[in-house]
Every structure is written in structure tokens, then in C-alpha cells.
Design an enzyme around this catalytic site. Sequence first.
Site, PDB file in Angstrom:
ATOM      1  N   THR A  43       1.249   2.341   3.789  1.00 25.84           N
ATOM      2  CA  THR A  43       0.445   3.544   3.511  1.00 25.84           C
ATOM      3  C   THR A  43      -1.047   3.226   3.547  1.00 25.84           C
ATOM      4  O   THR A  43      -1.871   4.125   3.459  1.00 25.84           O
ATOM      5  CB  THR A  43       0.787   4.158   2.129  1.00 25.84           C
ATOM      6  OG1 THR A  43       0.496   3.196   1.105  1.00 25.84           O
ATOM      7  CG2 THR A  43       2.250   4.557   2.031  1.00 25.84           C
ATOM      8  N   GLY A  44      -1.388   1.956   3.670  1.00 27.31           N
ATOM      9  CA  GLY A  44      -2.796   1.552   3.701  1.00 27.31           C
ATOM     10  C   GLY A  44      -3.314   1.464   5.117  1.00 27.31           C
ATOM     11  O   GLY A  44      -2.577   1.669   6.085  1.00 27.31           O
ATOM     12  N   ASN A  49       8.365 -11.114  -7.112  1.00 27.93           N
ATOM     13  CA  ASN A  49       7.829 -12.188  -6.248  1.00 27.93           C
ATOM     14  C   ASN A  49       6.400 -12.543  -6.642  1.00 27.93           C
ATOM     15  O   ASN A  49       6.020 -13.715  -6.681  1.00 27.93           O
ATOM     16  CB  ASN A  49       7.841 -11.745  -4.779  1.00 27.93           C
ATOM     17  CG  ASN A  49       9.228 -11.835  -4.164  1.00 27.93           C
ATOM     18  OD1 ASN A  49      10.073 -12.592  -4.632  1.00 27.93           O
ATOM     19  ND2 ASN A  49       9.459 -11.054  -3.111  1.00 27.93           N
ATOM     20  N   TYR A 100       9.794   6.465  -7.722  1.00 27.93           N
ATOM     21  CA  TYR A 100       8.484   5.945  -8.125  1.00 27.93           C
ATOM     22  C   TYR A 100       8.485   5.636  -9.623  1.00 27.93           C
ATOM     23  O   TYR A 100       8.153   4.534 -10.047  1.00 27.93           O
ATOM     24  CB  TYR A 100       7.429   6.988  -7.783  1.00 27.93           C
ATOM     25  CG  TYR A 100       5.997   6.564  -8.023  1.00 27.93           C
ATOM     26  CD1 TYR A 100       5.399   5.564  -7.254  1.00 27.93           C
ATOM     27  CD2 TYR A 100       5.218   7.201  -8.990  1.00 27.93           C
ATOM     28  CE1 TYR A 100       4.067   5.202  -7.450  1.00 27.93           C
ATOM     29  CE2 TYR A 100       3.890   6.849  -9.193  1.00 27.93           C
ATOM     30  CZ  TYR A 100       3.316   5.840  -8.424  1.00 27.93           C
ATOM     31  OH  TYR A 100       2.000   5.494  -8.621  1.00 27.93           O
ATOM     32  N   LYS A 140       8.238   1.915 -11.365  1.00 27.29           N
ATOM     33  CA  LYS A 140       7.088   1.524 -12.189  1.00 27.29           C
ATOM     34  C   LYS A 140       7.532   1.135 -13.602  1.00 27.29           C
ATOM     35  O   LYS A 140       6.956   0.230 -14.204  1.00 27.29           O
ATOM     36  CB  LYS A 140       6.080   2.675 -12.243  1.00 27.29           C
ATOM     37  CG  LYS A 140       5.374   2.923 -10.910  1.00 27.29           C
ATOM     38  CD  LYS A 140       4.384   1.818 -10.591  1.00 27.29           C
ATOM     39  CE  LYS A 140       3.606   2.079  -9.320  1.00 27.29           C
ATOM     40  NZ  LYS A 140       2.659   1.018  -8.989  1.00 27.29           N
TER      41      LYS A 140
HETATM   42  P1  NAD Z   1      -2.374   3.476  -1.473  1.00 32.80           P
HETATM   43  O1  NAD Z   1      -1.128   3.993  -0.829  1.00 32.80           O
HETATM   44  O2  NAD Z   1      -3.679   3.856  -0.875  1.00 32.80           O
HETATM   45  O3  NAD Z   1      -2.322   1.893  -1.568  1.00 32.80           O
HETATM   46  C1  NAD Z   1      -1.122   1.161  -1.765  1.00 32.80           C
HETATM   47  C2  NAD Z   1      -1.122  -0.016  -0.795  1.00 32.80           C
HETATM   48  O4  NAD Z   1       0.069  -0.795  -0.978  1.00 32.80           O
HETATM   49  C3  NAD Z   1      -1.117   0.442   0.676  1.00 32.80           C
HETATM   50  O5  NAD Z   1      -2.175  -0.202   1.363  1.00 32.80           O
HETATM   51  C4  NAD Z   1       0.247  -0.005   1.198  1.00 32.80           C
HETATM   52  O6  NAD Z   1       0.239  -0.310   2.578  1.00 32.80           O
HETATM   53  C5  NAD Z   1       0.541  -1.207   0.303  1.00 32.80           C
HETATM   54  N1  NAD Z   1       1.966  -1.540   0.186  1.00 32.80           N
HETATM   55  C6  NAD Z   1       2.988  -0.687  -0.084  1.00 32.80           C
HETATM   56  N2  NAD Z   1       4.159  -1.370  -0.097  1.00 32.80           N
HETATM   57  C7  NAD Z   1       3.856  -2.669   0.159  1.00 32.80           C
HETATM   58  C8  NAD Z   1       4.644  -3.865   0.285  1.00 32.80           C
HETATM   59  N3  NAD Z   1       5.978  -3.848   0.152  1.00 32.80           N
HETATM   60  N4  NAD Z   1       4.011  -5.038   0.563  1.00 32.80           N
HETATM   61  C9  NAD Z   1       2.653  -5.064   0.731  1.00 32.80           C
HETATM   62  N5  NAD Z   1       1.873  -3.965   0.620  1.00 32.80           N
HETATM   63  C10 NAD Z   1       2.473  -2.791   0.349  1.00 32.80           C
HETATM   64  O7  NAD Z   1      -2.317   3.911  -3.010  1.00 32.80           O
HETATM   65  P2  NAD Z   1      -3.410   3.730  -4.172  1.00 32.80           P
HETATM   66  O8  NAD Z   1      -3.760   5.078  -4.662  1.00 32.80           O
HETATM   67  O9  NAD Z   1      -4.460   2.794  -3.753  1.00 32.80           O
HETATM   68  O10 NAD Z   1      -2.519   3.053  -5.302  1.00 32.80           O
HETATM   69  C11 NAD Z   1      -2.603   1.657  -5.589  1.00 32.80           C
HETATM   70  C12 NAD Z   1      -1.707   1.343  -6.787  1.00 32.80           C
HETATM   71  O11 NAD Z   1      -2.155   2.074  -7.933  1.00 32.80           O
HETATM   72  C13 NAD Z   1      -0.252   1.728  -6.571  1.00 32.80           C
HETATM   73  O12 NAD Z   1       0.560   0.739  -7.165  1.00 32.80           O
HETATM   74  C14 NAD Z   1      -0.108   3.034  -7.305  1.00 32.80           C
HETATM   75  O13 NAD Z   1       1.198   3.258  -7.763  1.00 32.80           O
HETATM   76  C15 NAD Z   1      -1.082   2.841  -8.460  1.00 32.80           C
HETATM   77  N6  NAD Z   1      -1.568   4.138  -8.982  1.00 32.80           N
HETATM   78  C16 NAD Z   1      -2.473   4.871  -8.275  1.00 32.80           C
HETATM   79  C17 NAD Z   1      -2.885   6.114  -8.784  1.00 32.80           C
HETATM   80  C18 NAD Z   1      -3.918   6.962  -8.079  1.00 32.80           C
HETATM   81  O14 NAD Z   1      -4.232   8.029  -8.588  1.00 32.80           O
HETATM   82  N7  NAD Z   1      -4.488   6.560  -6.972  1.00 32.80           N
HETATM   83  C19 NAD Z   1      -2.357   6.593  -9.986  1.00 32.80           C
HETATM   84  C20 NAD Z   1      -1.419   5.818 -10.648  1.00 32.80           C
HETATM   85  C21 NAD Z   1      -1.040   4.579 -10.155  1.00 32.80           C
END
Ligand code: NAD
Length: 316
Positions: free
Chosen positions: A35-36, A102, A148, A152
Amino acid sequence: MHILITGAAGFLGSHLTDRLLRDGHSVLGVDNLSTGNLENLAHHHGEPRFRFMQWDICQPLPAQEEPNHLDYVFNLASPASPPEYLRLGIETLRVGSIGTENMLALAERHGAGFLHASTSECYGDPLVHPQTEDYWGNVNPVGPRSVYDEAKRYAEAMVMAYHRNRCVNTHLVRIFNTYGPRLHPSDGRVISNLMMQALRGEPLTIYGDGKQTRSFCFVDDLIEGIVRLARSDEHMPVNIGNPAEFTILECAQAILEVTGSKSELRFEPLPENDPTRRRPDITKARARLGWEPQVQLKEGLARSLHYFKSKLAVGV
Ligand code: NAD
Ligand code: UDP
């Protein structure tokens, strides 16, 4: 310090990378790009203290790629927006469970600190308001969002077990809705959806009656909170979010004002198990970290406007 950030190419991970490089650390960013987007890290091209590795953390890092020395692991990898984690349900459960373990094992091998990005979703559709860290939550374990929420919640239990049984220096941040530049313009979250719709002059999609609430935190505030928590000796979960609570209708109104858009509202069905309210109690963050948010919603939206306009310009 030598720091590893999982999810580094995502919204929050890329901002954390910026901050830690700015503070003088070396960063290894690990991300499977599910998703990045590498664009989020493009400005670090040629930076000798930054290295990127495309890797799925559900596999342990290959031995030849494992750094010789690691001081800290920030574990942010996980799909985060509801449409993305619904699309990637099994991957979301796997990264929260196998991937997180991991990374905990890696931190243990290196005697490194560990911070895990948890979420307000641990509270589900909360029966306690505002949400304090000692509230156990109201989560449907088999509903669509369970991929999700339960990932978590399991990850939090695993982090605490590595802390209690293996003496790893762990930290748990429960993040409330965070927004700002680099929030993916089409990942379906409310701020990105409504900002892009407003800028395009399309109707703003309001799910349900729009009276459900969320508390929105600007990304710079969130990153400051995470950095303070990582340096602290607090091992139990800490809420980081902005306690100012808005209905989705109020959020839409703020977006119309900041963009100057004349878009109308279009009401659409509420997704199943969509929480009715969310507001962090940040007493603990204030007391233990001396942290509180500085940027209120309209200012944060205004500071994100340039980014969303740039996405509009390239037709995202
Ligand atoms: P995002 O989707 O922009 O970033 C998540 C990143 O994780 C992406 O770059 C994706 O490619 C990478 N990723 C996913 N699965 C992976 C894997 N198996 N191995 C390696 N990389 C992997 O989301 P974000 O908003 O930046 O969220 C970052 C973290 O913060 C997440 O864990 C999310 O649950 C948590 N979070 C975010 C929010 C928010 O409001 N943005 C709120 C609560 C929690
Ligand atoms: N929402 C909305 N319109 C949209 C996107 C989301 O009304 O275009 C609502 C969604 O139903 C939820 C709130 O906005 O009540 C926040 O949604 P988001 O996807 O940002 O994250 P959540 O807090 O639900 O994880």
C-alpha cells in the site's frame, strides 16, 4: 542510532524516516510496497544514512541483509485504510501476527528497542467515551473489520509477551486517525476522499448520516508523540491522537471551507461495524511524555492542501 522502520514507504513511515534522518540517525526502511509508494521516500535518494529494502516482513530478513547492528525497530508495516485492509484481509492478519513476531525476534537478537504502531481500532465501537488505555474495547471478532482489529490486538499481546517473557524494551502506540501530506489520495480514508472530491468539485461522499465522530491528528504531532514514546520507559499502550472530536459532517464542512469548494454532499450507506465515535483520552501521553497536539483540524487541512492539489494536477 541504527534504526529499522517497517512500512517506511507508507504515509506515517515516510514521515518517521524524515524525522529520524533529520535527528542524525541511520535508517533502514523495509517495505513490500503493498500500500506504500517509493515516491514517499524519493527525496532521500543519495542520502548515505538511508537504505531501502523491498521486503515482506512475514519472511524474516535474509541473513546477508540483516544489519550488523540495530538499536531500534519501529514496526509500522500494515495496510491501514479500511478499503485496503478489507482487500488485503489475509495479508493484514499475517503482517500483524507473523510479521510483527519476526520483527520482535529481530529486535531481541540485537538487544534493540521496539515500537509497534497499534490503533484506536483496538477499542472497536467503544462503549467508553473518550477512550482511555485501560478500556478493553468492543470489537466484533468476525466482522469485516476483524482482519485489522484482531491483527492489531494480537500484535499488542505478542509485543507484551516479548516484553514480559524476553525482556525486550517495547512500546505500544495506539494511533487515532492521522492525516497530512502523503496520505494516499485514493486509499479511501475520509480526509483523502473528501479533500480530493472537494478539489475536483465532485460531491463529498458521506457514509451513513455523517453523525459518527472521529478525532483527527495532524501527522507532525503524531510523529512527535511516537518519538517521545520510543525514548520513554512506558511499556503499556499510549493513545496518541487529537482529542478534538468532529462529526463526519463537521469534517466535510471544514474541508469545504479550506478548499473553497462548492461541492455538495452525497449520502452513501454506512460500512458494516463502522464505529459510531472515537476520541482519545490523552491524559497518559500528557503526563508520561509531556506531549499534546499543536495543530488543529483547519490548520492541518490547510497545511495538507498543497499536497492534495499536486495529486490532482498529476491526475491521481
Ligand atoms: P500506509 O498504508 O500508508 O503504510 C503502511 C506501509 O506498510 C505501506 O507502505 C505498506 O506497503 C507496508 N506494508 C504492508 N504490509 C507489509 C509487509 N507484509 N511487509 C512490509 N511492508 C508492508 O499506512 P499508514 O497510515 O502509514 O499506517 C502506518 C501504520 O500506522 C500501520 O500499522 C497502521 O495500522 C497504523 N495506524 C495508522 C493510522 C492512521 O490514521 N494513519 C491510524 C492507526 C494506526
Ligand atoms: N467516511 C465517509 N466518507 C468517505 C470515507 C469515510 O463518510 O468517503 C467515514 C467512515 O464511514 C468513517 C469515518 O469517515 O465513519 C472515518 O473513516 P476512515 O476510513 O478515514 O477511517 P476509520 O476511522 O473508519 O478507520
